[in-house]
Design a protein around this motif. Structure first.
Motif, PDB file in Angstrom:
ATOM      1  N   GLN A 165       0.858  -1.350  -0.280  1.00 50.37           N
ATOM      2  CA  GLN A 165       0.515  -0.547   0.131  1.00 50.37           C
ATOM      3  C   GLN A 165       1.051   1.044   0.402  1.00 50.37           C
ATOM      4  N   LEU A 166       2.293   1.260   0.459  1.00 48.57           N
ATOM      5  CA  LEU A 166       3.181   2.416   0.186  1.00 48.57           C
ATOM      6  C   LEU A 166       3.494   2.173  -1.289  1.00 48.57           C
ATOM      7  N   GLN A 167       4.171   3.030  -2.075  1.00 49.79           N
ATOM      8  CA  GLN A 167       4.508   3.750  -2.640  1.00 49.79           C
ATOM      9  C   GLN A 167       4.965   4.757  -2.919  1.00 49.79           C
ATOM     10  N   GLU A 168       5.736   5.425  -3.633  1.00 47.73           N
ATOM     11  CA  GLU A 168       7.513   6.224  -3.454  1.00 47.73           C
ATOM     12  C   GLU A 168       7.349   7.889  -2.955  1.00 47.73           C
ATOM     13  N   THR A 169       5.928   7.560  -2.994  1.00 41.15           N
ATOM     14  CA  THR A 169       5.457   9.332  -2.287  1.00 41.15           C
ATOM     15  C   THR A 169       4.281   9.227  -2.101  1.00 41.15           C
ATOM     16  N   ARG A 170       3.862   8.553  -1.811  1.00 40.73           N
ATOM     17  CA  ARG A 170       1.924   7.882  -1.823  1.00 40.73           C
ATOM     18  C   ARG A 170       1.825   6.757  -0.730  1.00 40.73           C
ATOM     19  N   VAL A 171       0.661   6.831   0.416  1.00 38.06           N
ATOM     20  CA  VAL A 171       0.028   5.497   0.723  1.00 38.06           C
ATOM     21  C   VAL A 171      -1.338   5.652   0.053  1.00 38.06           C
ATOM     22  N   VAL A 172      -1.770   4.591   0.076  1.00 34.85           N
ATOM     23  CA  VAL A 172      -3.299   4.208  -0.320  1.00 34.85           C
ATOM     24  C   VAL A 172      -3.596   3.433   0.879  1.00 34.85           C
ATOM     25  N   THR A 228      -1.604   9.126   9.773  1.00 32.40           N
ATOM     26  CA  THR A 228      -0.390   7.913   9.912  1.00 32.40           C
ATOM     27  C   THR A 228      -0.115   7.295   9.652  1.00 32.40           C
ATOM     28  N   ALA A 229       0.115   6.284   8.734  1.00 29.69           N
ATOM     29  CA  ALA A 229       0.134   4.847   8.426  1.00 29.69           C
ATOM     30  C   ALA A 229       1.555   4.359   8.432  1.00 29.69           C
ATOM     31  N   ALA A 270       7.283   5.097  10.437  1.00 28.22           N
ATOM     32  CA  ALA A 270       5.382   6.036  10.161  1.00 28.22           C
ATOM     33  C   ALA A 270       5.882   6.897   9.749  1.00 28.22           C
ATOM     34  N   TYR A 271       4.734   7.042   8.868  1.00 29.78           N
ATOM     35  CA  TYR A 271       4.843   7.808   7.542  1.00 29.78           C
ATOM     36  C   TYR A 271       3.451   8.729   8.270  1.00 29.78           C
ATOM     37  N   GLU A 272       3.484   9.885   8.324  1.00 27.18           N
ATOM     38  CA  GLU A 272       2.359  11.157   7.924  1.00 27.18           C
ATOM     39  C   GLU A 272       2.261  11.550   6.794  1.00 27.18           C
ATOM     40  N   ALA A 273       1.086  11.844   6.542  1.00 26.43           N
ATOM     41  CA  ALA A 273       0.474  12.085   5.141  1.00 26.43           C
ATOM     42  C   ALA A 273      -0.533  12.493   5.028  1.00 26.43           C
ATOM     43  N   MET A 274      -0.669  13.851   3.264  1.00 21.24           N
ATOM     44  CA  MET A 274      -2.124  14.292   3.672  1.00 21.24           C
ATOM     45  C   MET A 274      -2.817  13.648   3.242  1.00 21.24           C
ATOM     46  N   ALA A 275      -4.017  13.513   2.891  1.00 20.17           N
ATOM     47  CA  ALA A 275      -4.870  13.246   1.873  1.00 20.17           C
ATOM     48  C   ALA A 275      -5.142  14.092   0.776  1.00 20.17           C
ATOM     49  N   GLU A 276      -4.635  13.532  -0.509  1.00 24.05           N
ATOM     50  CA  GLU A 276      -4.957  14.205  -1.630  1.00 24.05           C
ATOM     51  C   GLU A 276      -6.157  13.674  -2.564  1.00 24.05           C
ATOM     52  N   GLU A 277      -6.624  12.276  -1.998  1.00 24.59           N
ATOM     53  CA  GLU A 277      -7.969  11.381  -2.551  1.00 24.59           C
ATOM     54  C   GLU A 277      -8.522  11.492  -2.172  1.00 24.59           C
ATOM     55  N   VAL A 278     -10.120  12.196  -1.426  1.00 25.90           N
ATOM     56  CA  VAL A 278     -10.012  10.921  -0.334  1.00 25.90           C
ATOM     57  C   VAL A 278     -12.067  10.648  -0.559  1.00 25.90           C
ATOM     58  N   ASP A 279     -12.173   9.156  -1.400  1.00 20.99           N
ATOM     59  CA  ASP A 279     -13.605   8.775  -1.330  1.00 20.99           C
ATOM     60  C   ASP A 279     -13.937   8.085   0.228  1.00 20.99           C
ATOM     61  N   GLY A 280     -15.178   7.339   0.076  1.00 21.92           N
ATOM     62  CA  GLY A 280     -15.487   6.148   0.660  1.00 21.92           C
ATOM     63  C   GLY A 280     -15.243   5.452   1.078  1.00 21.92           C
ATOM     64  N   ARG A 281     -14.411   4.423  -0.902  1.00 21.09           N
ATOM     65  CA  ARG A 281     -13.988   3.085  -0.981  1.00 21.09           C
ATOM     66  C   ARG A 281     -12.177   3.316  -0.762  1.00 21.09           C
ATOM     67  N   ILE A 308       2.675  12.250   1.381  1.00 17.82           N
ATOM     68  CA  ILE A 308       3.841  11.492   2.081  1.00 17.82           C
ATOM     69  C   ILE A 308       4.469  13.027   2.337  1.00 17.82           C
ATOM     70  N   VAL A 309       4.382  13.166   3.828  1.00 16.46           N
ATOM     71  CA  VAL A 309       5.235  14.547   4.193  1.00 16.46           C
ATOM     72  C   VAL A 309       6.087  14.281   4.646  1.00 16.46           C
ATOM     73  N   SER A 310       5.935  13.549   5.552  1.00 16.94           N
ATOM     74  CA  SER A 310       7.298  12.698   6.415  1.00 16.94           C
ATOM     75  C   SER A 310       7.603  11.193   7.233  1.00 16.94           C
ATOM     76  N   SER A 311       8.715  10.486   7.233  1.00 16.45           N
ATOM     77  CA  SER A 311       8.906   9.250   7.974  1.00 16.45           C
ATOM     78  C   SER A 311       9.511   9.504   8.864  1.00 16.45           C
ATOM     79  N   GLU A 312       9.322   8.186   9.590  1.00 14.73           N
ATOM     80  CA  GLU A 312      10.120   8.341  10.801  1.00 14.73           C
ATOM     81  C   GLU A 312      10.491   6.700  10.808  1.00 14.73           C
ATOM     82  N   PRO A 313      11.403   6.045  11.687  1.00 14.88           N
ATOM     83  CA  PRO A 313      11.793   4.479  12.052  1.00 14.88           C
ATOM     84  C   PRO A 313      10.521   4.690  13.488  1.00 14.88           C
ATOM     85  N   VAL A 314      10.267   3.093  13.589  1.00 19.78           N
ATOM     86  CA  VAL A 314       9.561   3.037  14.606  1.00 19.78           C
ATOM     87  C   VAL A 314       9.970   2.949  16.015  1.00 19.78           C
TER      88      VAL A 314
END
Length: 169
Positions: free
Chosen positions: A10-17, A39-40, A46-57, A63-69
């Motif tokens: 579910q993790l792409q280069e710069t996006r999270v689905v 956060t994903a 842990a990847y902090e992300a900002m929603a750019e496409e929002v649909d019920g499905r 991805i804005v930032s990431s840090e080790p768990v």
């Protein structure tokens, strides 16, 4: 900020689905829209992300930032004899919130509940989903594993420190 545990695919280069279930939770239950953050967590990060496409499905986040768990210094396994009713669900939820690494449901001689076979597998799946929900809610860095139901006589703690708590009547 909502937290979701995702599979590595579910993790792409710069996006999270997000999955369909998580997307429904994000968009419909929490009523988030484009621009909302989440956060994903996957693969020790842990990847902090900002929603750019929002649909019920489907929710896609940039991805804005990431840090080790952070990994806890001690891994605790809770061995719990099967209680009556749905009390095990509460045990799994609270143990997850407290930070256990694993939950081992035990079938003991005096347990009223004697789960076996397909019924036991279905319950373990249910408890695992409760552990995931509790981990997201309590912002844990990982989800504890719920092990298969085991007979107390067959359980071998190995070299681990074992504490047995019981109530004497």
């Amino acid at each position: 900020m909502p937290r979701y545990f995702i599979a590595p695919d579910q993790l792409q280069e710069t996006r999270v689905v997000l999955s369909a279930e998580d997307s429904h939770h994000f968009a419909r239950v929490l009523r988030n829209a484009v621009g909302a953050k989440f956060t994903a967590v996957t693969g020790g990060r842990a990847y902090e992300a900002m929603a750019e496409e929002v649909d019920g499905r489907r929710v896609v986040g940039q991805i804005v930032s990431s840090e080790p768990v952070a990994v806890p210094p001690v891994a605790i396994t809770l061995c719990q004899a099967l209680p009556k009713g749905d009390k095990m669900e509460l045990v799994v939820q609270k143990a997850t919130e407290l930070g256990v690494a694993q939950v081992l449901p035990l079938r003991a001689a005096r347990c009223v509940v004697q789960l076996q076979g397909a019924r036991a597998e279905a319950r373990v799946e249910r408890w695992q989903s409760i552990a995931e929900e509790a981990a997201e809610q309590s912002e844990r860095e990982g989800v504890p594993r719920v092990l298969p139901v085991t007979d107390l006589k067959q359980h071998d703690p190995g070299q681990a420190l074992t504490l047995v708590l019981s109530e004497r009547s």
